[in-house]
Design an enzyme around this catalytic site. Structure first.
Site, PDB file in Angstrom:
ATOM      1  N   CYS A   2       0.812  -1.143  -0.029  1.00  0.00           N
ATOM      2  CA  CYS A   2      -0.113   0.129  -0.066  1.00  0.00           C
ATOM      3  C   CYS A   2       0.820   1.119  -0.179  1.00  0.00           C
ATOM      4  O   CYS A   2       1.979   1.225   0.204  1.00  0.00           O
ATOM      5  CB  CYS A   2      -0.887  -0.019   1.292  1.00  0.00           C
ATOM      6  SG  CYS A   2      -1.798  -1.383   1.115  1.00  0.00           S
ATOM      7  N   ARG A  27       4.473   0.815  -6.641  1.00  0.00           N
ATOM      8  CA  ARG A  27       4.002  -0.205  -5.658  1.00  0.00           C
ATOM      9  C   ARG A  27       2.703  -1.117  -6.184  1.00  0.00           C
ATOM     10  O   ARG A  27       2.397  -1.761  -5.507  1.00  0.00           O
ATOM     11  CB  ARG A  27       3.859   0.373  -4.061  1.00  0.00           C
ATOM     12  CG  ARG A  27       4.904   1.135  -3.914  1.00  0.00           C
ATOM     13  CD  ARG A  27       4.723   2.457  -2.718  1.00  0.00           C
ATOM     14  NE  ARG A  27       4.489   1.570  -1.351  1.00  0.00           N
ATOM     15  CZ  ARG A  27       5.044   1.490  -0.524  1.00  0.00           C
ATOM     16  NH1 ARG A  27       6.523   1.908  -0.537  1.00  0.00           N
ATOM     17  NH2 ARG A  27       4.798   0.794   0.665  1.00  0.00           N
ATOM     18  N   TRP A  75      -3.557  -2.533  -1.900  1.00  0.00           N
ATOM     19  CA  TRP A  75      -3.264  -3.842  -2.120  1.00  0.00           C
ATOM     20  C   TRP A  75      -4.307  -4.557  -1.325  1.00  0.00           C
ATOM     21  O   TRP A  75      -3.988  -4.603  -0.022  1.00  0.00           O
ATOM     22  CB  TRP A  75      -1.933  -4.513  -2.253  1.00  0.00           C
ATOM     23  CG  TRP A  75      -1.173  -4.533  -3.389  1.00  0.00           C
ATOM     24  CD1 TRP A  75       0.145  -3.673  -3.582  1.00  0.00           C
ATOM     25  CD2 TRP A  75      -1.203  -5.245  -4.421  1.00  0.00           C
ATOM     26  NE1 TRP A  75       0.275  -3.974  -4.742  1.00  0.00           N
ATOM     27  CE2 TRP A  75      -0.347  -4.930  -5.422  1.00  0.00           C
ATOM     28  CE3 TRP A  75      -2.106  -6.259  -4.786  1.00  0.00           C
ATOM     29  CZ2 TRP A  75      -0.225  -5.428  -6.509  1.00  0.00           C
ATOM     30  CZ3 TRP A  75      -1.865  -6.892  -6.116  1.00  0.00           C
ATOM     31  CH2 TRP A  75      -0.963  -6.448  -6.937  1.00  0.00           C
ATOM     32  N   ASN A 101      -1.327   0.478   6.227  1.00  0.00           N
ATOM     33  CA  ASN A 101      -0.459  -0.425   5.350  1.00  0.00           C
ATOM     34  C   ASN A 101      -0.097  -1.723   6.415  1.00  0.00           C
ATOM     35  O   ASN A 101       0.292  -1.442   7.446  1.00  0.00           O
ATOM     36  CB  ASN A 101       0.845   0.335   4.921  1.00  0.00           C
ATOM     37  CG  ASN A 101       1.599  -0.608   3.792  1.00  0.00           C
ATOM     38  OD1 ASN A 101       0.948  -1.843   3.611  1.00  0.00           O
ATOM     39  ND2 ASN A 101       2.536  -0.308   3.352  1.00  0.00           N
ATOM     40  N   GLY A 102      -0.502  -2.936   6.068  1.00  0.00           N
ATOM     41  CA  GLY A 102      -0.213  -4.184   6.864  1.00  0.00           C
ATOM     42  C   GLY A 102      -1.419  -4.638   7.208  1.00  0.00           C
ATOM     43  O   GLY A 102      -2.393  -4.785   6.418  1.00  0.00           O
ATOM     44  N   GLU A 487      21.150 -22.080   1.512  1.00  0.00           N
ATOM     45  CA  GLU A 487      20.919 -20.538   1.123  1.00  0.00           C
ATOM     46  C   GLU A 487      22.067 -19.484   1.940  1.00  0.00           C
ATOM     47  O   GLU A 487      22.458 -18.780   1.385  1.00  0.00           O
ATOM     48  CB  GLU A 487      19.623 -20.261   1.342  1.00  0.00           C
ATOM     49  CG  GLU A 487      19.310 -18.746   1.335  1.00  0.00           C
ATOM     50  CD  GLU A 487      19.728 -18.213   0.243  1.00  0.00           C
ATOM     51  OE1 GLU A 487      20.108 -18.614  -1.114  1.00  0.00           O
ATOM     52  OE2 GLU A 487      19.571 -16.797  -0.041  1.00  0.00           O
ATOM     53  N   LYS A 491      24.511 -17.000   0.514  1.00  0.00           N
ATOM     54  CA  LYS A 491      24.505 -15.452   1.013  1.00  0.00           C
ATOM     55  C   LYS A 491      25.879 -15.285   1.397  1.00  0.00           C
ATOM     56  O   LYS A 491      26.360 -13.989   1.021  1.00  0.00           O
ATOM     57  CB  LYS A 491      23.585 -15.404   1.994  1.00  0.00           C
ATOM     58  CG  LYS A 491      21.985 -15.433   1.571  1.00  0.00           C
ATOM     59  CD  LYS A 491      21.415 -14.047   0.868  1.00  0.00           C
ATOM     60  CE  LYS A 491      21.330 -14.048  -0.443  1.00  0.00           C
ATOM     61  NZ  LYS A 491      21.097 -15.143  -1.366  1.00  0.00           N
ATOM     62  N   GLU A 494      28.624 -15.236  -1.517  1.00  0.00           N
ATOM     63  CA  GLU A 494      28.437 -14.422  -2.668  1.00  0.00           C
ATOM     64  C   GLU A 494      28.687 -12.982  -2.493  1.00  0.00           C
ATOM     65  O   GLU A 494      28.966 -12.048  -3.204  1.00  0.00           O
ATOM     66  CB  GLU A 494      27.195 -14.571  -3.407  1.00  0.00           C
ATOM     67  CG  GLU A 494      25.909 -14.065  -2.685  1.00  0.00           C
ATOM     68  CD  GLU A 494      24.636 -14.136  -3.363  1.00  0.00           C
ATOM     69  OE1 GLU A 494      24.649 -13.936  -4.765  1.00  0.00           O
ATOM     70  OE2 GLU A 494      23.608 -14.447  -3.029  1.00  0.00           O
ATOM     71  N   HIS A 510      30.140 -38.759   6.404  1.00  0.00           N
ATOM     72  CA  HIS A 510      30.571 -39.338   4.992  1.00  0.00           C
ATOM     73  C   HIS A 510      31.270 -38.488   4.588  1.00  0.00           C
ATOM     74  O   HIS A 510      31.660 -38.736   3.187  1.00  0.00           O
ATOM     75  CB  HIS A 510      29.387 -39.432   4.258  1.00  0.00           C
ATOM     76  CG  HIS A 510      27.983 -40.367   4.941  1.00  0.00           C
ATOM     77  ND1 HIS A 510      28.226 -41.702   5.109  1.00  0.00           N
ATOM     78  CD2 HIS A 510      26.844 -40.185   5.649  1.00  0.00           C
ATOM     79  CE1 HIS A 510      27.091 -42.139   5.712  1.00  0.00           C
ATOM     80  NE2 HIS A 510      26.311 -41.253   6.004  1.00  0.00           N
ATOM     81  N   LYS A 609      22.870  -9.365 -11.320  1.00  0.00           N
ATOM     82  CA  LYS A 609      21.334  -9.491 -10.555  1.00  0.00           C
ATOM     83  C   LYS A 609      20.735 -10.594 -11.438  1.00  0.00           C
ATOM     84  O   LYS A 609      20.054 -11.639 -10.883  1.00  0.00           O
ATOM     85  CB  LYS A 609      20.884  -8.352 -10.610  1.00  0.00           C
ATOM     86  CG  LYS A 609      19.448  -8.234  -9.985  1.00  0.00           C
ATOM     87  CD  LYS A 609      19.295  -8.890  -8.590  1.00  0.00           C
ATOM     88  CE  LYS A 609      17.967  -9.292  -7.659  1.00  0.00           C
ATOM     89  NZ  LYS A 609      18.241 -10.050  -6.619  1.00  0.00           N
TER      90      LYS A 609
HETATM   91  C1  AGP Z   1      21.176 -15.329  -5.106  1.00  0.00           C
HETATM   92  O1  AGP Z   1      21.576 -14.479  -4.142  1.00  0.00           O
HETATM   93  C2  AGP Z   1      21.709 -15.003  -6.404  1.00  0.00           C
HETATM   94  N1  AGP Z   1      21.777 -13.591  -6.807  1.00  0.00           N
HETATM   95  C3  AGP Z   1      21.602 -15.823  -7.583  1.00  0.00           C
HETATM   96  O2  AGP Z   1      21.818 -17.356  -7.172  1.00  0.00           O
HETATM   97  C4  AGP Z   1      19.984 -15.916  -8.120  1.00  0.00           C
HETATM   98  O3  AGP Z   1      19.294 -16.579  -6.987  1.00  0.00           O
HETATM   99  C5  AGP Z   1      20.005 -16.838  -9.190  1.00  0.00           C
HETATM  100  O4  AGP Z   1      20.992 -16.231 -10.190  1.00  0.00           O
HETATM  101  C6  AGP Z   1      18.339 -16.915  -9.909  1.00  0.00           C
HETATM  102  O5  AGP Z   1      17.978 -15.786 -10.106  1.00  0.00           O
HETATM  103  P1  AGP Z   1      16.669 -15.805 -10.588  1.00  0.00           P
HETATM  104  O6  AGP Z   1      15.717 -15.912  -9.169  1.00  0.00           O
HETATM  105  O7  AGP Z   1      16.212 -14.194 -10.784  1.00  0.00           O
HETATM  106  O8  AGP Z   1      15.961 -16.665 -11.567  1.00  0.00           O
END
Ligand code: AGP
Length: 614
Positions: A2, A27, A75, A101-102, A487, A491, A494, A510, A609
């Protein structure tokens, strides 16, 4: 998400509010409204469904004049998009007006309480309980600020609220609880602004004050004051926002990744909006549909994704198999298309992709399409190829994710798979209608759980001080939290360039246990669930080899602190939501360590990205 805009000063309020709402257009919304105190002392309100242009068209022949008002874009959560469910909402006598909002999680009991007091409700929204509660509390001698403060203390869930009253002309009262949505105050010369995001007010002032959770601000044309929800005065720092849109978009945060981590209560609220009936638990996805007959015929679901999105798919496997009793395979997009996969019309393929443009994931989608599988996607970027290629899609609705390291899209895609699992279970008849409300209540409570963890970010920042110098990490998890180990490790590696490996904890013996020594911190996800005892065993084995153990544990589990070197406690959560709650400290830890190491958090080296090339 919102959008909220408020103004008080010497200028006409309506044009400022409408332009501000327009600047929040990114938004998205399904309805909009505006309220302005008019010269005759009454508050005029105009509302309409659909785009902001519909509201502007209504204002044209029927303008609102006055120097003090509020606007809102919505929304829908509770109550379908309609004029009567649009904000602003009014008290019975029309003297008090609220935008919000919420999600008010306890709105049902508040609604019943107010109805017992004789209040007549005009909408199906949760928001309306706020305005009637404030009106009930704003008795003679009780200021608007005090009435709003008392009302806010009754609300459960994450909220951002702005209130105006005909009895206190020129005064706006704004409250923020949790991270459902920002509340930014704009300090002008003889005028004040309030908005859910600063692009709405930057053209008028660059002097911005950001309300934090559990704070309430009183604004008049000549200034503002802030207090906590106990009524204690608070001094907030005024930020001078640089004009360029990038830093404006970052708002009070140093990096986009940091902003996106802290947006997750709001982004999860948004990804749930309008998709689940929080009373019955019924799920309606809208852009993804399958008949009960076809759903029952489905034999398999194949999830294809890359990186963080693939790890979200591994979490979703547990949820979809658990609720819809549909076998789920998860595959990397980059591997899938070279396997000549076996597909048929009774297989559904689900692509998960934030950008909607990841070349490996798109190629897997093409493969699925060629082989006549039913093709779905969970995607954030509106209009992206993964949205257009799919037979049905679920939009993550998190707003743009700018940081290369994906955070809010990850938690949104897990939530969206939970919704998909409930929808498929409904269509396949694998859960009864009686079981559905419990899932809806758990999901409604999720934003508050997220806020509760994020508010304790300082503990993680302190923990990072003990860990940032290490050059190798092992992340361990089991069951539905094994993908969270993957994950968490991703994080860290990367954005801080530290080698980190996620592993199923049961696999340690193992091989990987050979790695453990005092130079190899082990991050163990050991919240209390069905594999908790197994995780304790792993922790003890790591300690026996001089490992440094950092555990994510469940609040109240004091025994864990005896076994691990460091523990970050998270609130108890239902099994299907624990991955979302448990990943938050890992996101914060990766961010804090990367900042300490002076890394370029938003644009880490060698990364992009969206990986649109092979
Ligand atoms: C995640 O932090 C990375 N930037 C990378 O693994 C990302 O998740 C992956 O490239 C997939 O991107 P997408 O979700 O836009 O397909």
């Amino acid at each position: 998400m919102c959008g909220i805009v408020g103004y008080t000063g010497a200028r006409q309020a309506a044009p400022i509010i409408m332009e501000g709402l327009k600047r929040l257009e990114y938004r998205g919304y399904d309805s909009a409204g505006i309220a302005v105190l008019q010269p005759d002392g009454s508050i005029g309100v105009r509302r309409d469904v659909g785009k902001l242009g519909n509201l502007a068209a209504r204002l044209g022949p029927d303008p609102l004049s006055g120097h003090y008002g509020l606007g809102h874009t919505r929304w829908a959560t509770h109550g379908a998009p309609s004029e009567r469910n649009s904000h602003p909402h009014r008290s019975t006598d029309g003297a008090i007006v609220v935008v919000h909002n919420g999600i008010v999680e306890n709105f049902r009991e508040l609604r019943a309480e107010l109805q017992a007091e004789g209040v007549q409700f005009a909408s199906e929204t949760d928001t309306e309980v706020i305005v009637h509660l404030v009106a009930l509390l704003a008795q003679p001698g009780v200021s608007l600020t005090e009435a709003v403060r008392q009302a806010a203390c009754r609300l459960e869930g994450a909220q951002a609220i702005v209130v105006m009253s005909a009895h206190e002309p020129g005064r706006l009262v704004a409250v923020r609880i949790g991270n459902a949505g920002g509340v930014a105050l704009g300090v002008g010369e003889g005028e004040m602004f309030v908005a859910s995001d600063i692009p709405a007010i930057l053209e008028h002032t660059r002097r911005i004050v950001f309300l934090e959770s559990r704070q309430i601000a009183t604004l008049d044309a000549d200034g503002f004051r802030v207090q906590d929800l106990h009524g204690q005065p608070i001094h907030l720092v005024e930020h001078a926002i640089a004009w360029d849109p990038v830093s404006a978009a970052k708002g009070e945060y140093r990096h986009f990744m940091q902003k996106e981590i802290f947006e997750q209560a709001r982004s999860l609220t948004d990804t749930l909006r309008g998709r689940i009936n929080f009373e019955t638990g019924e799920v309606t996805l809208g852009t993804l549909e399958i008949s009960a007959e076809d759903a029952k015929k489905l034999k398999r679901l194949v999830t294809v994704a890359c990186g963080t999105s693939a790890y979200a798919g591994l979490v979703g496997k547990f949820i979809i198999e658990g609720l819809a009793r549909l076998p789920v395979e998860v595959d990397y997009g980059s591997e899938y298309r070279y396997r000549d996969p076996i597909l048929d019309p009774d297989t559904a393929v689900l692509a998960i992709t934030q950008s909607g443009e990841t070349v490996d994931t798109l190629a897997a989608m093409e493969e699925a399409s060629h082989k006549k599988a039913r093709l779905w996607s969970i995607v954030n970027a509106i209009g992206s190829q993964a949205m257009r290629l799919a037979d049905g899609y679920i939009a993550m609705q998190t707003g743009p994710e700018i940081g290369v390291a994906s955070t809010k899209a990850f938690t949104a895609s897990i939530t969206d798979q939970y919704l998909l699992a409930l929808y498929l279970a409904q269509q396949r008849g694998t859960i009864s209608p009686a079981e559905q409300p419990a899932h809806a209540r758990a999901l409604a409570h999720l934003p508050e759980l997220v806020s509760e963890v994020l508010e304790r970010h300082a503990e993680i920042e302190a923990l990072a001080g003990h860990l940032y110098h290490y050059t190798n990490f092992l992340y361990l998890g089991r069951g539905i939290n094994y993908p969270i180990a993957l994950e968490g490790a991703l994080k860290l590696k990367e954005i801080s360039y530290i080698h980190a490996e996620g592993y199923p904890a049961g696999e340690m013996k193992h091989g990987p246990i050979a790695l453990i020594d005092e130079q190899m911190p082990v991050l163990a996800i050991a919240t209390q669930d069905r594999v908790y005892e197994k995780m304790i065993n792993q922790i003890e084995q790591a300690k026996a080899r001089n490992g440094v153990v950092v555990a994510i544990g469940t609040q109240g589990d004091h025994a864990l602190a005896e076994k691990a070197d460091h523990v970050f406690y998270v609130p108890p959560s239902p099994e299907y939501l624990s991955p979302i709650v448990n990943v938050l400290p890992l996101q914060l830890l990766a961010y804090a360590i990367a900042v300490r190491r002076g890394c370029d958090v938003d644009q880490p080296r060698n990364l992009a990205k969206s990986v649109t090339v092979e």
